[in-house]
Design an enzyme around this catalytic site. Structure first.
Site, PDB file in Angstrom:
ATOM      1  CB  VAL A 179       7.858  13.540  64.013  1.00 18.25           C
ATOM      2  CG1 VAL A 179       6.989  12.298  64.503  1.00 18.25           C
ATOM      3  CG2 VAL A 179       8.162  13.259  62.561  1.00 18.25           C
ATOM      4  N   GLY A 200       3.948  17.648  66.863  1.00 14.17           N
ATOM      5  CA  GLY A 200       2.530  17.030  66.965  1.00 14.17           C
ATOM      6  C   GLY A 200       2.162  15.813  67.644  1.00 14.17           C
ATOM      7  CG  HIS A 201       3.093  11.222  67.885  1.00  9.01           C
ATOM      8  ND1 HIS A 201       3.641  10.361  68.924  1.00  9.01           N
ATOM      9  CD2 HIS A 201       1.818  10.603  67.480  1.00  9.01           C
ATOM     10  CE1 HIS A 201       3.072   9.374  69.023  1.00  9.01           C
ATOM     11  NE2 HIS A 201       1.936   9.666  68.342  1.00  9.01           N
ATOM     12  CG  PHE A 202       1.110  13.386  71.797  1.00  8.04           C
ATOM     13  CD1 PHE A 202      -0.137  13.335  70.935  1.00  8.04           C
ATOM     14  CD2 PHE A 202       1.597  11.924  72.009  1.00  8.04           C
ATOM     15  CE1 PHE A 202      -0.568  12.106  70.406  1.00  8.04           C
ATOM     16  CE2 PHE A 202       1.071  10.864  71.479  1.00  8.04           C
ATOM     17  CZ  PHE A 202       0.010  10.782  70.679  1.00  8.04           C
ATOM     18  CG  LEU A 242       5.380   9.815  73.836  1.00  7.31           C
ATOM     19  CD1 LEU A 242       3.979   9.243  74.134  1.00  7.31           C
ATOM     20  CD2 LEU A 242       6.174   8.952  74.502  1.00  7.31           C
TER      21      LEU A 242
END
Lengths: 93, 150
Positions: free
Chosen positions: B34, B37-39, B44
């Site tokens: 996760v 991509g975030h970020f 976060l």
């Protein structure tokens, strides 16, 4: 003190974003007002909270599905309010 | 937390079925796809997963209040606020209260905090139905064992 009808109609208008003037005692909450099952749960929650009752809507649905009652018996506004009044009376008995 | 598997809650700290409250601990993992991509370069915990963590906490409480006879499925999120950004390896506390349960629904509130500061909060509503699958019920009972005995 607001009537049961006014309280329930206000709840439906507020919960389901339906103009208050579109709601009449003859309105069928599903067929006429277009309230879906999830919105109806929110209405039940608000009605339970406002009147201190537990609306047995699952039992109502079962009654209709089994042919023991018509949908109009429970889901036309004037009848819905009559059922709410019965539940309030039963609670206070 | 195992974000990829939506396992958002790690341990029951306290659960009071009379008061209908629960406190859950959840530790944000150091690594997760996760975070790729975030970020990129600035990992976060997504706010949507904070909502999910609160929903699972209140959902677990509701399951226990209902004695595992039915399952709550999230249908509504209102008054939700994400107040702080959360980085990997953060320990979160999630406090949830079941405010009302009627025939076929449950409603409550939840809040995430870290070091005494509020991170996120929301009002949550659920439809409460019979378990749609025995596999699902078994999986949730495994979660119960995991987080009650952690």
């Amino acid at each position: 003190m607001a009537s049961t009808y006014d309280t329930v109609a206000d709840i439906i208008a507020d919960t389901c974003d339906i103009p208050r003037d579109d709601i009449t005692p003859e309105s069928h909450v599903i067929d006429d007002l277009g309230i879906d099952s999830l919105d109806f749960l929110d209405v039940v929650f608000a009605v339970d909270k406002a009147f201190g009752i537990k609306v047995p809507h699952e039992q109502w649905t079962e009654d209709v599905n089994q042919g023991n009652a018509t949908a109009e018996d429970y889901f036309v506004m004037k009848n819905l309010c009559a059922r709410v009044d019965e539940l309030v009376q039963a609670k206070n008995a | 937390m195992q974000l990829e598997y939506f396992q958002m809650i790690d341990r029951v700290v306290e659960m009071d079925l009379d008061r209908r409250t629960i406190r859950i601990e959840a530790i944000v993992p150091e690594k997760s796809t996760v975070f790729e991509g975030h970020f990129p370069g600035h990992p976060l915990l997504p706010g949507t997963l904070m909502i999910e963590a609160m929903a699972q906490s209140l959902g677990f409480l509701t399951l226990n209040v209902l004695e595992w006879a039915r399952v709550p499925l999230l249908t509504g999120v209102t008054k939700a606020k994400i107040r702080r950004f959360i980085e990997p390896e953060t320990t979160l506390l999630i406090d949830a209260t079941l405010l009302q349960d009627g025939q076929g629904y449950a409603v409550g509130e939840a809040e995430i905090s870290h070091n005494g500061k509020r991170v996120a909060n929301a009002s949550l509503s659920y439809v409460v139905t019979p378990f749609p699958s025995e596999v699902m019920k078994s999986a949730l009972l495994e979660v119960k064992e995991r987080i009650l005995n952690a």
